[in-house]
Motif scaffolding. Structure first.
Motif, PDB file in Angstrom:
ATOM      1  N   PHE A  18       0.831  -1.201   0.000  1.00 41.99           N
ATOM      2  CA  PHE A  18       0.000   0.000   0.000  1.00 41.99           C
ATOM      3  C   PHE A  18       0.870   1.258   0.000  1.00 41.99           C
ATOM      4  N   SER A  22       1.206   4.127  -3.151  1.00 38.14           N
ATOM      5  CA  SER A  22       0.448   5.321  -2.764  1.00 38.14           C
ATOM      6  C   SER A  22       1.393   6.503  -2.576  1.00 38.14           C
ATOM      7  N   ASN A  31      -6.355   3.499  -3.906  1.00 36.52           N
ATOM      8  CA  ASN A  31      -6.036   2.153  -3.416  1.00 36.52           C
ATOM      9  C   ASN A  31      -6.990   1.725  -2.308  1.00 36.52           C
ATOM     10  N   ALA A  32      -7.344   2.640  -1.418  1.00 35.94           N
ATOM     11  CA  ALA A  32      -8.316   2.315  -0.372  1.00 35.94           C
ATOM     12  C   ALA A  32      -9.669   1.962  -0.993  1.00 35.94           C
ATOM     13  N   ARG A  35      -9.686  -1.563  -2.418  1.00 31.24           N
ATOM     14  CA  ARG A  35      -9.829  -2.580  -1.375  1.00 31.24           C
ATOM     15  C   ARG A  35     -11.263  -2.648  -0.867  1.00 31.24           C
ATOM     16  N   THR A  87      -4.337  11.377   4.759  1.00 29.70           N
ATOM     17  CA  THR A  87      -3.684  10.770   3.600  1.00 29.70           C
ATOM     18  C   THR A  87      -2.423  11.490   3.168  1.00 29.70           C
ATOM     19  N   VAL A 239      -4.357   4.897   7.524  1.00 32.82           N
ATOM     20  CA  VAL A 239      -5.339   4.782   6.442  1.00 32.82           C
ATOM     21  C   VAL A 239      -5.490   3.316   6.043  1.00 32.82           C
ATOM     22  N   HIS A 240      -4.366   2.629   5.914  1.00 30.57           N
ATOM     23  CA  HIS A 240      -4.393   1.215   5.543  1.00 30.57           C
ATOM     24  C   HIS A 240      -5.073   0.376   6.616  1.00 30.57           C
ATOM     25  N   THR A 243      -8.834   1.026   6.556  1.00 30.22           N
ATOM     26  CA  THR A 243      -9.467   0.370   5.416  1.00 30.22           C
ATOM     27  C   THR A 243      -9.620  -1.121   5.664  1.00 30.22           C
TER      28      THR A 243
END
Length: 432
Positions: A18, A22, A31-32, A35, A87, A239-240, A243
């Protein structure tokens, strides 16, 4: 501690992927969203009328994403459980007139974004990424993920004072990267190059939001690979994790008494005051429209917000072994010790005693240890989206995160287990 973890080192492997893919806030939200789509979420446009159907939904706005999952049977006044993050990361961003140069070198004019450790950008192979705005009103993501730029440091032979006085960088004069040779610097060179790299017709790009990034990929580090080094952990790590935890809760099949939400904002590093920042209306608008789309009234909205809790997840400072005196002597968060709970009585963080109890309960349910962080009284304390979210929306907010070293460097460092420990705690929180 009763619930076995949902995430393990596989989560950390995915985090590294990720981070690598990103290089800008726009890539991070794309990318979020990808997913979330795999977990059954569907994008809704802010310009469309919203319905009250159940399931997962998300909105994208520039470098921000807000996603939520409405379980079957949710009432209009059902409260929300929000994981908040940001982000953006400190870096160097391209100016409106990017083409410059001198003395036979072609250069790119950049502006300092946020508060980066400037020296960490020197003598690195740098790529270029962001979004291009096209003549037809659409945008196009671009990522030149190869050695394109470099900010060369002055040789020690030409500045002997570095050894005695330390490195001193002028933000205007010393940070402009080189990207080629030649005396004929023409306006539009960079944009024409990006159009060709992106397969776009010449003259199609009329606006841009571009930033440089280190092309060195994330990697495990240490004797037993117990550390992870990589870019933009502040705050794509959160963020990852947000998510992944929202996706896990939405697909678990468990009954939920709250509506789980992920809110990842842009522009935290320069104050959050934008339409995509935490100090803007985005989160409040989404939550309010969700209530009204399910047939709710203003009274339902007030009830929902009164019962809502937000975990503001952002990286914090692990105790530095070479500078331990800069930390509070009784609070030494360590890499590998689990997520941190951030406290500041002057409200630089939004955590209070009841918030601590709530987070402790989530960690206990997830079987995750946690640590406490406060700043040294002699040092200024940073802040997060937490106090802004609490004040703007009147919702209970708790500040947490993962302890790292080298915050705001082009390459940061954390414990390899901490990302999945955070994600497990977030699942327990979102499930209520």
């Amino acid at each position: 501690m009763s619930t076995p973890p949902r995430f393990d080192r596989g989560h950390t492997d995915d985090l590294m992927s990720f981070l690598a893919t990103s290089p800008s806030p726009y890539h991070a939200v794309a990318n979020a969203a990808e997913r979330l789509e795999k977990a059954g979420f569907r994008q809704v446009a802010e310009t469309d009328a919203w319905d009250g159907t159940y399931g997962g939904k998300y909105v994208l706005r520039g470098g921000a994403i807000v996603a939520w999952y409405v379980p079957e049977g949710a009432d209009p006044h059902t409260p929300f459980r929000v994981v908040g993050a940001h982000t953006d990361s400190p870096n160097l961003r391209v100016k409106p007139l990017p083409d410059s140069g001198a003395h036979g070198w072609r250069q790119i004019a950049v502006e300092v974004y946020g508060g980066p450790l400037l020296n960490s950008w020197l003598d690195r192979d740098l790529g270029l990424a962001g979004r291009l705005s096209l003549r037809d009103g659409t945008t196009h993501l671009v990522n030149i993920d190869r050695a394109l730029l470099r900010v060369p440091q002055l040789a020690i032979h030409l500045d002997r004072s570095v050894t005695s006085e330390g490195l001193k960088l002028d933000k205007q004069r010393h940070l402009q990267p080189i990207w080629g040779l030649g005396n004929d610097v023409r306006d539009g060179d960079l944009i024409r190059f990006l159009e060709r790299e992106s397969g776009l017709p010449e003259g199609e790009v009329t606006g841009w939001d571009l930033m440089v990034h280190s092309i060195e990929p994330p990697s495990y580090l240490g004797r037993d690979k117990e550390l992870v080094a990589g870019p933009r952990m502040d705050n794509l790590l959160s963020v990852h994790a947000g998510t992944a935890s929202l996706s896990a809760v939405a697909t678990s099949g468990r009954a939920l008494s709250y509506i789980p939400v992920l809110a990842a904002f842009d522009h935290e590093e320069n104050g959050s005051q934008s339409d995509t920042g935490a100090d803007g209306p985005l989160l409040g608008s989404v939550l309010e429209r969700s209530v009204f789309a399910r047939g709710g009234s203003y009274e339902d909205k007030a009830r929902a917000f009164a019962g809502t809790v937000c975990l503001s997840s952002d990286t914090g400072h692990a105790v530095h072994p070479n500078y331990a005196e800069r930390h509070d002597p009784t609070h030494h968060p360590r890499a590998g010790g689990g997520p941190i709970l951030k406290v500041n009585v002057n409200n630089r963080y939004a955590t209070d005693g009841s918030g601590r109890a709530l987070f402790a309960d989530a960690c206990d349910k997830a079987g995750v240890p946690f640590q406490s962080f406060v700043s040294n009284n002699s040092m200024p304390c940073g802040t997060t989206i937490g106090p802004i979210t609490a004040a703007r929306h009147g919702i209970k907010t708790v500040d947490i995160g993962v302890a790292i070293l080298s915050m705001h460097s082009a390459r940061e460092l954390c414990g390899a287990d901490d990302p999945f420990l955070l994600a497990n705690a977030l699942v327990a929180f979102l499930e209520g």
